[in-house]
Motif scaffolding. Structure first.
Motif, PDB file in Angstrom:
ATOM      1  N   ALA A  35       0.852  -1.197   0.000  1.00 38.16           N
ATOM      2  CA  ALA A  35       0.000   0.000   0.000  1.00 38.16           C
ATOM      3  C   ALA A  35       0.884   1.242   0.000  1.00 38.16           C
ATOM      4  O   ALA A  35       1.847   1.339   0.767  1.00 38.16           O
ATOM      5  CB  ALA A  35      -0.897   0.018   1.230  1.00 38.16           C
ATOM      6  N   MET A  36       0.545   2.186  -0.861  1.00 43.36           N
ATOM      7  CA  MET A  36       1.271   3.453  -0.927  1.00 43.36           C
ATOM      8  C   MET A  36       1.141   4.158   0.428  1.00 43.36           C
ATOM      9  O   MET A  36       0.089   4.114   1.054  1.00 43.36           O
ATOM     10  CB  MET A  36       0.695   4.312  -2.045  1.00 43.36           C
ATOM     11  N   GLU A  37       2.192   4.811   0.864  1.00 50.09           N
ATOM     12  CA  GLU A  37       2.217   5.417   2.199  1.00 50.09           C
ATOM     13  C   GLU A  37       1.079   6.399   2.445  1.00 50.09           C
ATOM     14  O   GLU A  37       0.598   6.524   3.563  1.00 50.09           O
ATOM     15  CB  GLU A  37       3.559   6.094   2.456  1.00 50.09           C
ATOM     16  N   GLY A  39      -1.897   6.085   1.229  1.00 50.23           N
ATOM     17  CA  GLY A  39      -3.168   5.360   1.160  1.00 50.23           C
ATOM     18  C   GLY A  39      -3.906   5.490  -0.159  1.00 50.23           C
ATOM     19  O   GLY A  39      -5.043   5.035  -0.276  1.00 50.23           O
ATOM     20  N   GLU A  40      -3.284   6.091  -1.184  1.00 52.22           N
ATOM     21  CA  GLU A  40      -3.958   6.313  -2.467  1.00 52.22           C
ATOM     22  C   GLU A  40      -4.106   5.064  -3.314  1.00 52.22           C
ATOM     23  O   GLU A  40      -4.984   4.994  -4.160  1.00 52.22           O
ATOM     24  CB  GLU A  40      -3.212   7.370  -3.295  1.00 52.22           C
ATOM     25  N   SER A  41      -3.212   4.083  -3.131  1.00 50.15           N
ATOM     26  CA  SER A  41      -3.278   2.914  -4.001  1.00 50.15           C
ATOM     27  C   SER A  41      -2.623   1.691  -3.364  1.00 50.15           C
ATOM     28  O   SER A  41      -1.886   1.802  -2.387  1.00 50.15           O
ATOM     29  CB  SER A  41      -2.602   3.211  -5.337  1.00 50.15           C
ATOM     30  N   LYS A  42      -2.921   0.525  -3.974  1.00 49.12           N
ATOM     31  CA  LYS A  42      -2.295  -0.738  -3.598  1.00 49.12           C
ATOM     32  C   LYS A  42      -1.825  -1.431  -4.868  1.00 49.12           C
ATOM     33  O   LYS A  42      -2.499  -1.385  -5.899  1.00 49.12           O
ATOM     34  CB  LYS A  42      -3.279  -1.662  -2.876  1.00 49.12           C
ATOM     35  N   ILE A  43      -0.648  -2.053  -4.756  1.00 47.38           N
ATOM     36  CA  ILE A  43      -0.108  -2.794  -5.890  1.00 47.38           C
ATOM     37  C   ILE A  43       0.259  -4.208  -5.434  1.00 47.38           C
ATOM     38  O   ILE A  43       0.526  -4.435  -4.254  1.00 47.38           O
ATOM     39  CB  ILE A  43       1.123  -2.096  -6.510  1.00 47.38           C
ATOM     40  N   ARG A  44       0.245  -5.130  -6.371  1.00 48.53           N
ATOM     41  CA  ARG A  44       0.666  -6.503  -6.091  1.00 48.53           C
ATOM     42  C   ARG A  44       1.890  -6.804  -6.941  1.00 48.53           C
ATOM     43  O   ARG A  44       1.831  -6.710  -8.165  1.00 48.53           O
ATOM     44  CB  ARG A  44      -0.441  -7.494  -6.393  1.00 48.53           C
ATOM     45  N   LEU A  45       2.995  -7.137  -6.279  1.00 43.43           N
ATOM     46  CA  LEU A  45       4.225  -7.479  -6.983  1.00 43.43           C
ATOM     47  C   LEU A  45       4.339  -8.987  -7.144  1.00 43.43           C
ATOM     48  O   LEU A  45       3.987  -9.737  -6.235  1.00 43.43           O
ATOM     49  CB  LEU A  45       5.442  -6.930  -6.239  1.00 43.43           C
ATOM     50  N   TYR A  46       4.826  -9.401  -8.309  1.00 38.10           N
ATOM     51  CA  TYR A  46       4.961 -10.819  -8.621  1.00 38.10           C
ATOM     52  C   TYR A  46       6.179 -11.025  -9.510  1.00 38.10           C
ATOM     53  O   TYR A  46       6.746 -10.082 -10.053  1.00 38.10           O
ATOM     54  CB  TYR A  46       3.689 -11.339  -9.301  1.00 38.10           C
ATOM     55  N   LYS A  47       6.563 -12.280  -9.639  1.00 41.50           N
ATOM     56  CA  LYS A  47       7.731 -12.635 -10.441  1.00 41.50           C
ATOM     57  C   LYS A  47       7.269 -13.467 -11.631  1.00 41.50           C
ATOM     58  O   LYS A  47       6.448 -14.375 -11.482  1.00 41.50           O
ATOM     59  CB  LYS A  47       8.705 -13.446  -9.589  1.00 41.50           C
ATOM     60  N   GLN A  48       7.801 -13.134 -12.804  1.00 38.69           N
ATOM     61  CA  GLN A  48       7.458 -13.855 -14.023  1.00 38.69           C
ATOM     62  C   GLN A  48       8.709 -13.977 -14.891  1.00 38.69           C
ATOM     63  O   GLN A  48       9.327 -12.954 -15.228  1.00 38.69           O
ATOM     64  CB  GLN A  48       6.350 -13.111 -14.765  1.00 38.69           C
ATOM     65  N   HIS A  49       9.086 -15.185 -15.216  1.00 33.95           N
ATOM     66  CA  HIS A  49      10.262 -15.439 -16.059  1.00 33.95           C
ATOM     67  C   HIS A  49      11.518 -14.750 -15.521  1.00 33.95           C
ATOM     68  O   HIS A  49      12.298 -14.172 -16.283  1.00 33.95           O
ATOM     69  CB  HIS A  49      10.004 -15.026 -17.506  1.00 33.95           C
ATOM     70  N   GLY A  50      11.700 -14.771 -14.213  1.00 33.51           N
ATOM     71  CA  GLY A  50      12.896 -14.221 -13.594  1.00 33.51           C
ATOM     72  C   GLY A  50      12.908 -12.719 -13.410  1.00 33.51           C
ATOM     73  O   GLY A  50      13.880 -12.166 -12.904  1.00 33.51           O
ATOM     74  N   GLU A  51      11.840 -12.035 -13.829  1.00 31.00           N
ATOM     75  CA  GLU A  51      11.738 -10.586 -13.646  1.00 31.00           C
ATOM     76  C   GLU A  51      10.550 -10.274 -12.737  1.00 31.00           C
ATOM     77  O   GLU A  51       9.650 -11.091 -12.570  1.00 31.00           O
ATOM     78  CB  GLU A  51      11.561  -9.882 -14.988  1.00 31.00           C
ATOM     79  N   PHE A  52      10.568  -9.055 -12.182  1.00 32.78           N
ATOM     80  CA  PHE A  52       9.516  -8.646 -11.247  1.00 32.78           C
ATOM     81  C   PHE A  52       8.620  -7.587 -11.880  1.00 32.78           C
ATOM     82  O   PHE A  52       9.088  -6.698 -12.588  1.00 32.78           O
ATOM     83  CB  PHE A  52      10.151  -8.118  -9.958  1.00 32.78           C
ATOM     84  N   PHE A  53       7.324  -7.709 -11.583  1.00 31.82           N
ATOM     85  CA  PHE A  53       6.293  -6.830 -12.129  1.00 31.82           C
ATOM     86  C   PHE A  53       5.349  -6.437 -11.003  1.00 31.82           C
ATOM     87  O   PHE A  53       5.268  -7.117  -9.979  1.00 31.82           O
ATOM     88  CB  PHE A  53       5.487  -7.563 -13.219  1.00 31.82           C
ATOM     89  N   PHE A 145       6.122   2.471   0.163  1.00 33.67           N
ATOM     90  CA  PHE A 145       4.991   1.553   0.234  1.00 33.67           C
ATOM     91  C   PHE A 145       5.152   0.672   1.462  1.00 33.67           C
ATOM     92  O   PHE A 145       6.274   0.293   1.809  1.00 33.67           O
ATOM     93  CB  PHE A 145       4.948   0.641  -0.997  1.00 33.67           C
ATOM     94  N   ASN A 146       4.041   0.360   2.103  1.00 33.94           N
ATOM     95  CA  ASN A 146       4.054  -0.528   3.270  1.00 33.94           C
ATOM     96  C   ASN A 146       3.439  -1.870   2.893  1.00 33.94           C
ATOM     97  O   ASN A 146       2.402  -1.914   2.205  1.00 33.94           O
ATOM     98  CB  ASN A 146       3.260   0.105   4.414  1.00 33.94           C
ATOM     99  N   ARG A 147       4.050  -2.943   3.363  1.00 25.72           N
ATOM    100  CA  ARG A 147       3.544  -4.277   3.072  1.00 25.72           C
ATOM    101  C   ARG A 147       2.170  -4.482   3.697  1.00 25.72           C
ATOM    102  O   ARG A 147       1.946  -4.114   4.847  1.00 25.72           O
ATOM    103  CB  ARG A 147       4.509  -5.341   3.599  1.00 25.72           C
ATOM    104  N   VAL A 148       1.258  -5.043   2.928  1.00 27.30           N
ATOM    105  CA  VAL A 148      -0.079  -5.368   3.423  1.00 27.30           C
ATOM    106  C   VAL A 148      -0.031  -6.811   3.907  1.00 27.30           C
ATOM    107  O   VAL A 148       0.357  -7.700   3.150  1.00 27.30           O
ATOM    108  CB  VAL A 148      -1.148  -5.197   2.314  1.00 27.30           C
ATOM    109  N   LYS A 149      -0.402  -7.016   5.159  1.00 27.25           N
ATOM    110  CA  LYS A 149      -0.357  -8.378   5.717  1.00 27.25           C
ATOM    111  C   LYS A 149      -1.703  -9.017   5.727  1.00 27.25           C
ATOM    112  O   LYS A 149      -2.714  -8.404   5.726  1.00 27.25           O
ATOM    113  CB  LYS A 149       0.235  -8.328   7.120  1.00 27.25           C
TER     114      LYS A 149
END
Length: 149
Positions: A35-37, A39-53, A145-149
């Motif tokens: 979550a953006m510090e 509070g405006e947005s949330k993003i989900r990070l993931y790994k695909q083919h060795g790169e991060f998105f 950004f702060n991690r959402v648990k």
């Protein structure tokens, strides 16, 4: 003689420990929801083919008045991309992990419709620093950004 054997064993243990630590760092520490510090947005990070998105999963301005329909990417500088929905839009692309930094990636700003060079660092396991810039990193802006648990 015993001291030399002990010191040799201690040195070997330290070398093996450092090697093991170096091999376990894959960059996967950033995978998850953030979550953006402000509070405006949330993003989900993931790994695909060795790169991060990273995908936009929520934003205070993401939906139309009905609260269900995702707004479109109307600010995009590329007219051909303005029909994309903001919900689940990939805004962080092609990051590679090296040591303690994710670099060589791009960040898309939905407000301006522009794409910038970007690096990501972890301040700690629950705080991520995302720096977008033009040209060199000194000419940029860092968002926390702060991690959402």
């Amino acid at each position: 003689m015993k001291t030399k054997i002990f010191l040799g064993a201690l040195l070997l243990a330290v070398l093996l420990w450092n090697t093991a630590l170096g091999q376990t760092k894959t960059g996967d520490e950033i995978i998850g929801t953030w979550a953006m510090e402000n509070g405006e947005s949330k993003i989900r990070l993931y790994k695909q083919h060795g790169e991060f998105f990273g995908k936009m999963i929520w934003s205070k301005d993401m939906y139309e008045a009905d609260g269900k329909t995702s707004k479109k990417d109307v600010n995009n500088t590329n007219v051909n991309l303005r029909e994309r929905f903001l919900k689940d839009l990939t805004i962080l692309e092609h990051f590679r992990f090296d040591k303690d930094e994710w670099s060589d990636g791009k960040i898309y700003d939905i407000k301006s419709g522009k794409t910038y060079s970007c690096t990501i660092k972890l301040k700690n396991q629950d705080v991520m620093l995302v720096r977008g810039y033009i040209g060199i990193s000194l000419l940029g802006k860092t968002v926390s950004f702060n991690r959402v648990k």
